[in-house]
Motif scaffolding. Structure first.
Motif, PDB file in Angstrom:
ATOM      1  N   ASP A 164     -37.106  34.156 -16.140  1.00 58.36           N
ATOM      2  CA  ASP A 164     -37.082  32.960 -15.302  1.00 58.36           C
ATOM      3  C   ASP A 164     -37.470  33.307 -13.863  1.00 58.36           C
ATOM      4  O   ASP A 164     -37.185  34.408 -13.372  1.00 58.36           O
ATOM      5  CB  ASP A 164     -35.676  32.360 -15.333  1.00 58.36           C
ATOM      6  CG  ASP A 164     -35.610  30.999 -14.681  1.00 58.36           C
ATOM      7  OD1 ASP A 164     -35.469  30.959 -13.441  1.00 58.36           O
ATOM      8  OD2 ASP A 164     -35.687  29.996 -15.398  1.00 58.36           O
ATOM      9  N   GLU A 165     -38.103  32.368 -13.201  1.00 57.18           N
ATOM     10  CA  GLU A 165     -38.529  32.586 -11.822  1.00 57.18           C
ATOM     11  C   GLU A 165     -37.358  32.960 -10.923  1.00 57.18           C
ATOM     12  O   GLU A 165     -37.496  33.761  -9.988  1.00 57.18           O
ATOM     13  CB  GLU A 165     -39.216  31.326 -11.290  1.00 57.18           C
ATOM     14  CG  GLU A 165     -39.807  31.490  -9.895  1.00 57.18           C
ATOM     15  CD  GLU A 165     -40.502  30.229  -9.417  1.00 57.18           C
ATOM     16  OE1 GLU A 165     -41.635  30.336  -8.921  1.00 57.18           O
ATOM     17  OE2 GLU A 165     -39.902  29.141  -9.542  1.00 57.18           O
ATOM     18  N   LEU A 166     -36.173  32.401 -11.190  1.00 57.64           N
ATOM     19  CA  LEU A 166     -34.992  32.728 -10.389  1.00 57.64           C
ATOM     20  C   LEU A 166     -34.727  34.230 -10.380  1.00 57.64           C
ATOM     21  O   LEU A 166     -34.291  34.789  -9.373  1.00 57.64           O
ATOM     22  CB  LEU A 166     -33.762  31.995 -10.929  1.00 57.64           C
ATOM     23  CG  LEU A 166     -33.652  30.508 -10.648  1.00 57.64           C
ATOM     24  CD1 LEU A 166     -32.435  29.933 -11.370  1.00 57.64           C
ATOM     25  CD2 LEU A 166     -33.552  30.249  -9.149  1.00 57.64           C
ATOM     26  N   SER A 167     -34.971  34.869 -11.514  1.00 56.44           N
ATOM     27  CA  SER A 167     -34.719  36.298 -11.645  1.00 56.44           C
ATOM     28  C   SER A 167     -35.781  37.127 -10.939  1.00 56.44           C
ATOM     29  O   SER A 167     -35.516  38.264 -10.545  1.00 56.44           O
ATOM     30  CB  SER A 167     -34.672  36.675 -13.127  1.00 56.44           C
ATOM     31  OG  SER A 167     -34.614  38.067 -13.298  1.00 56.44           O
ATOM     32  N   GLN A 168     -36.963  36.578 -10.775  1.00 55.95           N
ATOM     33  CA  GLN A 168     -38.064  37.337 -10.189  1.00 55.95           C
ATOM     34  C   GLN A 168     -38.167  37.202  -8.672  1.00 55.95           C
ATOM     35  O   GLN A 168     -38.839  37.996  -8.023  1.00 55.95           O
ATOM     36  CB  GLN A 168     -39.390  36.891 -10.815  1.00 55.95           C
ATOM     37  CG  GLN A 168     -39.455  37.124 -12.324  1.00 55.95           C
ATOM     38  CD  GLN A 168     -40.804  36.784 -12.894  1.00 55.95           C
ATOM     39  OE1 GLN A 168     -41.823  37.301 -12.447  1.00 55.95           O
ATOM     40  NE2 GLN A 168     -40.841  35.913 -13.890  1.00 55.95           N
ATOM     41  N   ARG A 182     -42.440  40.496  -5.959  1.00 56.88           N
ATOM     42  CA  ARG A 182     -41.413  39.910  -6.814  1.00 56.88           C
ATOM     43  C   ARG A 182     -40.673  41.012  -7.569  1.00 56.88           C
ATOM     44  O   ARG A 182     -41.070  42.184  -7.527  1.00 56.88           O
ATOM     45  CB  ARG A 182     -42.050  38.932  -7.802  1.00 56.88           C
ATOM     46  CG  ARG A 182     -43.091  39.581  -8.715  1.00 56.88           C
ATOM     47  CD  ARG A 182     -43.776  38.564  -9.614  1.00 56.88           C
ATOM     48  NE  ARG A 182     -44.563  37.601  -8.836  1.00 56.88           N
ATOM     49  CZ  ARG A 182     -45.201  36.582  -9.391  1.00 56.88           C
ATOM     50  NH1 ARG A 182     -45.142  36.385 -10.694  1.00 56.88           N
ATOM     51  NH2 ARG A 182     -45.928  35.765  -8.640  1.00 56.88           N
ATOM     52  N   ARG A 183     -39.657  40.652  -8.284  1.00 56.16           N
ATOM     53  CA  ARG A 183     -38.861  41.610  -9.060  1.00 56.16           C
ATOM     54  C   ARG A 183     -39.487  41.750 -10.452  1.00 56.16           C
ATOM     55  O   ARG A 183     -39.420  40.827 -11.261  1.00 56.16           O
ATOM     56  CB  ARG A 183     -37.411  41.144  -9.150  1.00 56.16           C
ATOM     57  CG  ARG A 183     -36.727  40.998  -7.784  1.00 56.16           C
ATOM     58  CD  ARG A 183     -35.261  40.624  -7.904  1.00 56.16           C
ATOM     59  NE  ARG A 183     -34.519  41.688  -8.565  1.00 56.16           N
ATOM     60  CZ  ARG A 183     -34.016  41.600  -9.787  1.00 56.16           C
ATOM     61  NH1 ARG A 183     -34.184  40.499 -10.499  1.00 56.16           N
ATOM     62  NH2 ARG A 183     -33.349  42.602 -10.318  1.00 56.16           N
ATOM     63  N   TYR A 184     -40.080  42.891 -10.725  1.00 54.04           N
ATOM     64  CA  TYR A 184     -40.769  43.115 -11.995  1.00 54.04           C
ATOM     65  C   TYR A 184     -39.842  43.663 -13.077  1.00 54.04           C
ATOM     66  O   TYR A 184     -39.844  43.193 -14.211  1.00 54.04           O
ATOM     67  CB  TYR A 184     -41.943  44.078 -11.788  1.00 54.04           C
ATOM     68  CG  TYR A 184     -43.072  43.491 -10.977  1.00 54.04           C
ATOM     69  CD1 TYR A 184     -43.979  42.618 -11.556  1.00 54.04           C
ATOM     70  CD2 TYR A 184     -43.222  43.792  -9.622  1.00 54.04           C
ATOM     71  CE1 TYR A 184     -45.024  42.065 -10.825  1.00 54.04           C
ATOM     72  CE2 TYR A 184     -44.255  43.253  -8.880  1.00 54.04           C
ATOM     73  CZ  TYR A 184     -45.148  42.381  -9.474  1.00 54.04           C
ATOM     74  OH  TYR A 184     -46.175  41.832  -8.741  1.00 54.04           O
ATOM     75  N   VAL A 230     -33.542  38.923 -19.883  1.00 47.56           N
ATOM     76  CA  VAL A 230     -33.086  37.817 -19.036  1.00 47.56           C
ATOM     77  C   VAL A 230     -32.955  38.268 -17.580  1.00 47.56           C
ATOM     78  O   VAL A 230     -33.326  37.565 -16.653  1.00 47.56           O
ATOM     79  CB  VAL A 230     -31.743  37.260 -19.556  1.00 47.56           C
ATOM     80  CG1 VAL A 230     -31.182  36.200 -18.597  1.00 47.56           C
ATOM     81  CG2 VAL A 230     -31.905  36.682 -20.958  1.00 47.56           C
ATOM     82  N   GLU A 231     -32.402  39.455 -17.394  1.00 46.91           N
ATOM     83  CA  GLU A 231     -32.218  39.993 -16.046  1.00 46.91           C
ATOM     84  C   GLU A 231     -32.239  41.506 -16.122  1.00 46.91           C
ATOM     85  O   GLU A 231     -31.921  42.109 -17.156  1.00 46.91           O
ATOM     86  CB  GLU A 231     -30.890  39.502 -15.448  1.00 46.91           C
ATOM     87  CG  GLU A 231     -30.626  39.937 -14.012  1.00 46.91           C
ATOM     88  CD  GLU A 231     -31.729  39.506 -13.043  1.00 46.91           C
ATOM     89  OE1 GLU A 231     -32.776  40.200 -13.021  1.00 46.91           O
ATOM     90  OE2 GLU A 231     -31.548  38.507 -12.337  1.00 46.91           O
TER      91      GLU A 231
END
Length: 404
Positions: A164-168, A182-184, A230-231
């Motif tokens: 999900d974009e929230l996680s990235q 971003r968070r890869y 997911v995360e």
């Protein structure tokens, strides 16, 4: 349908001072290739040693070489390739699959590598300086020596690409996210393999909310539900999240601003964060867990305790992202072999998740280490990134996408 050369697949997992290889055979009717041999050449440039073991346990090679003969990664790869060819009656692989740590926003699945793709992958070297240049060196060697031989790059970032974009997101101006900041997430090949293995040994657990702890010289956690990432604790680079052997893990960016103001430059900060921090930095002794366990230095114990503390903290954070926790799985060198560390982590998490450790099973590094009265499962599952590399490359071929 069969590959030329007998469907042999060579896997290559290259690091800064070592290279792990695997030789597999792909069968048209099977999704997972069959392992034939595995090996490791370590001590590159210092005291190179090549060990190769066949699938039946027969030792094919165990030999040391002069440092000048194996001075860099390209020389190491050529030596491994020659040793396999000589030891296996001249058989040559028909396909080579490489672990590449960072695929950035361009590559979210395995890809055939040619020179233009290699140039694109070089752009990510500053994001993974301990890995990416060494991952790419064997690819360059094959392109130089055997350009017609198909090569596949498999990315540690790819398993996390659908999050999900929230996680990235970072809480930075959104245009930076659109530019790829971003968070890869990393260690995706390991997480993918362990999640597949979990589905085989405990399918009811694999369908639930699981945290996998990949604990080695590089360490990270991944929250997985139904086999999907997911995360994850790592982010834009392989520095974020947990402290590692010589990497710092999560860090207040104000520390970097402070050090810059004191006169540090980008190169010295890179050296500090990647090579002088983590377990090595806190202990002042070593980045190796066995050496820390054996040391009498008080900061060695402090480094281990901090590592366990941060792992437990991050498990809790991932459980929030998952909306619960059904199981915790330990993997990789430390996760699979260090019973004391697992016990430390579980002890911190027990009050929150009602975890109970089977002390004897934990001591034996058994597959299931939770006791019968534990509310959630605790497991130890050995990772196998080489098998994942072979499977991805073979699937590319079987799906009919051109490797020629």
């Amino acid at each position: 349908m069969s590959l030329p050369g007998g469907e042999r697949i060579l896997t290559v997992n290259a690091g800064s001072s070592s290279i792990r290889i695997g030789l597999f055979t792909g069968h048209p009717e099977h999704e997972a290739p069959t392992p034939r041999a595995r090996g490791k050449l370590d001590g590159i440039g210092i005291r190179p040693r090549l060990q190769v073991v066949l699938a039946d346990g027969t030792h094919l090679f165990d030999q040391t070489f002069p440092a000048e003969q194996v001075a860099d990664m390209q020389a190491a790869f050529r030596l491994v390739d020659l040793a396999l060819a000589n030891g296996l009656r001249g058989e040559q692989p028909a396909l080579i699959s490489h672990r590449v740590v960072h695929g950035g926003g361009l590559f979210s699945a395995p890809v055939r590598v040619d020179r233009p793709v290699l140039d694109q992958l070089r752009a990510f070297e500053p994001l993974a300086p301990l890995h990416q240049p060494y991952n790419l060196a064997p690819i360059q060697a094959v392109l130089d020596d055997m350009p017609e031989l198909p090569q596949v790059a498999c990315f540690d970032t790819a398993f996390h690409a659908g999050r999900d974009e929230l996680s990235q997101l970072f809480a930075l101006p959104y245009p930076l996210y659109e530019q790829g900041i971003r968070r890869y997430g990393f260690h995706g090949l390991s997480f993918e393999y362990v999640s597949l293995r979990l589905a085989e040994v405990a399918p009811e657990i694999a369908r639930g909310k699981v945290v996998i702890a990949h604990l080695g010289s590089g360490s990270s956690l991944c929250g997985i539900e139904g086999g999907r990432s997911v995360e994850v604790t790592t982010g834009f680079s392989a520095l974020d999240g947990l402290p590692m052997g010589s990497r710092c893990g999560a860090l207040d960016p104000g520390v970097l601003l402070h050090l810059l103001a004191r006169g540090e430059d980008a190169r010295s900060l890179e050296e500090l964060l990647y090579r002088r921090s983590g377990l090595l930095g806190i202990s002042g002794v070593s980045s190796d867990m066995l050496a820390l366990r054996a040391s009498q230095e008080p900061h060695a114990r402090l480094a281990i305790d901090h590592y366990a503390y941060r792992i437990a903290q991050e498990v809790g954070r991932l459980a929030v992202s998952l909306g619960g926790l059904d199981a915790l799985v330990f993997t990789a060198g430390i996760g699979e072999k260090d019973a004391e560390l697992r016990a430390q982590v579980v002890e911190r998490l027990a009050p929150l998740f009602d975890l109970r450790l089977d002390a004897d099973a934990n001591r034996r590094n058994a597959e299931r280490i939770s006791s019968a009265d534990s509310a959630r499962s605790l497991l130890v599952i050995a990772t196998d990134e080489e098998s994942m590399l072979a499977r991805h490359a073979w699937r590319l071929y079987r799906d009919g996408r051109s490797l020629g």
